[in-house]
Design an enzyme around this catalytic site. Structure first.
Site, mmCIF file in Angstrom:
data_model
loop_
_atom_site.group_PDB
_atom_site.id
_atom_site.type_symbol
_atom_site.label_atom_id
_atom_site.label_comp_id
_atom_site.label_asym_id
_atom_site.label_seq_id
_atom_site.Cartn_x
_atom_site.Cartn_y
_atom_site.Cartn_z
ATOM 1 N N PRO A 205 2.071 2.357 3.111
ATOM 2 C CA PRO A 205 2.343 1.051 2.664
ATOM 3 C C PRO A 205 2.333 -0.079 3.974
ATOM 4 C CG PRO A 205 3.939 2.594 2.467
ATOM 5 C CD PRO A 205 3.071 3.285 3.289
ATOM 6 N N GLU A 206 1.589 -1.019 3.364
ATOM 7 C CA GLU A 206 1.643 -2.369 4.511
ATOM 8 C C GLU A 206 2.201 -3.483 3.608
ATOM 9 O OE1 GLU A 206 -2.209 -3.249 6.188
ATOM 10 O OE2 GLU A 206 -2.846 -1.204 6.155
#
Ligand SMILES: [Zn+2]
Length: 268
Positions: free
Chosen positions: A2-3
């Site tokens: 996850p960014e």
């Protein structure tokens, strides 16, 4: 992994459903998830409180509670946060909040590197002050990016991943933005020319806007990110494949202990 776009997709999904919900209990299944805070602290400060709002800064997700305290979730490599009504939760669940009305807010994290902390308003203010501008906000301007770059001698890719410079960019979207802007990831940030900084600013905004759109449509159920995500990656994970711009081969190098993908022909 996850960014910003994935965390934003999770926020958009959770915010309307969590707002106004009362936290009836905090169940911590793995004590290390709250480290260095002792697990009872979160239990004590969150139980009985109501969710005021859910917001994001960089890759951090903040759940602001009545009474002033805020829960901060950082998903790291494999974390996921979702609502569930299941009686039996997966073995990878590290923590869950029992919500009024019977639902559960579940923190699921296969590699167990993510964290859940509780903070006072002063601590939240201090954390936010250490983060760089939010790339999809008005605060993020070409001038501000160019100014920060001038003061950094780090390679462009590591400069972009520094959360104090730009909040929310990680390995994937930093590589994509540099390719779109035609900047060599090894180039010292202070040598990025003003015209390049302008192109980099536009590239970051464009890449993240597309990625947020893609993540929001793709995120339908827990663990749905990753390989199935529809955001078209031009360089990331494509070592040896032809660059879609020039046809040259995409290279992979190590930077800061992570892989960087780029096109040596397009990126100067
Ligand atoms: Zn190329």
């Amino acid at each position: 992994m996850p960014e910003l776009p994935e965390v934003e997709a999770i926020r958009r999904k959770l915010a309307p459903r969590l707002k106004g919900k009362r936290i009836r209990g905090v169940h911590i299944l793995r004590a290390s998830v709250t480290k260095p805070q002792p697990p009872p602290l979160l239990q004590e400060l969150a139980t009985g409180r109501t969710v005021r709002k859910v917001y994001r800064r960089g890759k951090n997700l903040f759940v602001e509670l009545s009474g002033g305290y805020t829960i901060r979730v950082h998903l790291r490599m494999t974390g996921d946060l979702y609502l569930s009504r299941a009686v039996e939760l997966p073995a990878s669940v590290r923590l869950w909040l029992e919500l009024g009305g019977g639902g559960k807010l579940v923190f699921d994290d296969r590699r167990a590197l993510g964290t859940v902390h509780v903070h006072s308003p002063e601590e939240v203010a201090s954390l936010l002050s250490k983060l760089g501008p939010e790339p999809l906000s008005k605060d993020f301007t070409p001038e501000r990016l160019a100014g920060a770059a001038r003061r950094s001698s780090r390679p462009a890719k590591l400069f972009l991943m520094d959360q104090a410079r730009v909040a929310g960019l990680g390995n994937i979207y930093a590589a994509e933005a540099l390719h779109r802007a035609g900047i060599d990831p090894r180039k010292p940030a202070r040598r990025i020319r003003p015209a390049q900084a302008k192109a980099l600013h536009s590239a970051i905004v464009a890449v993240l806007r597309d990625a947020v759109k893609s993540a929001t449509t793709t995120y339908t159920r827990p663990g749905d990110f990753g390989e199935t995500e529809s955001f078209p990656r031009v360089v990331y994970g494509r070592e040896g494949e032809p660059c879609p711009v020039c046809g040259g081969r995409i290279r992979r190098i190590g930077q800061g202990g992570r892989s960087t993908y780029f096109c040596p022909a397009c990126q100067k």
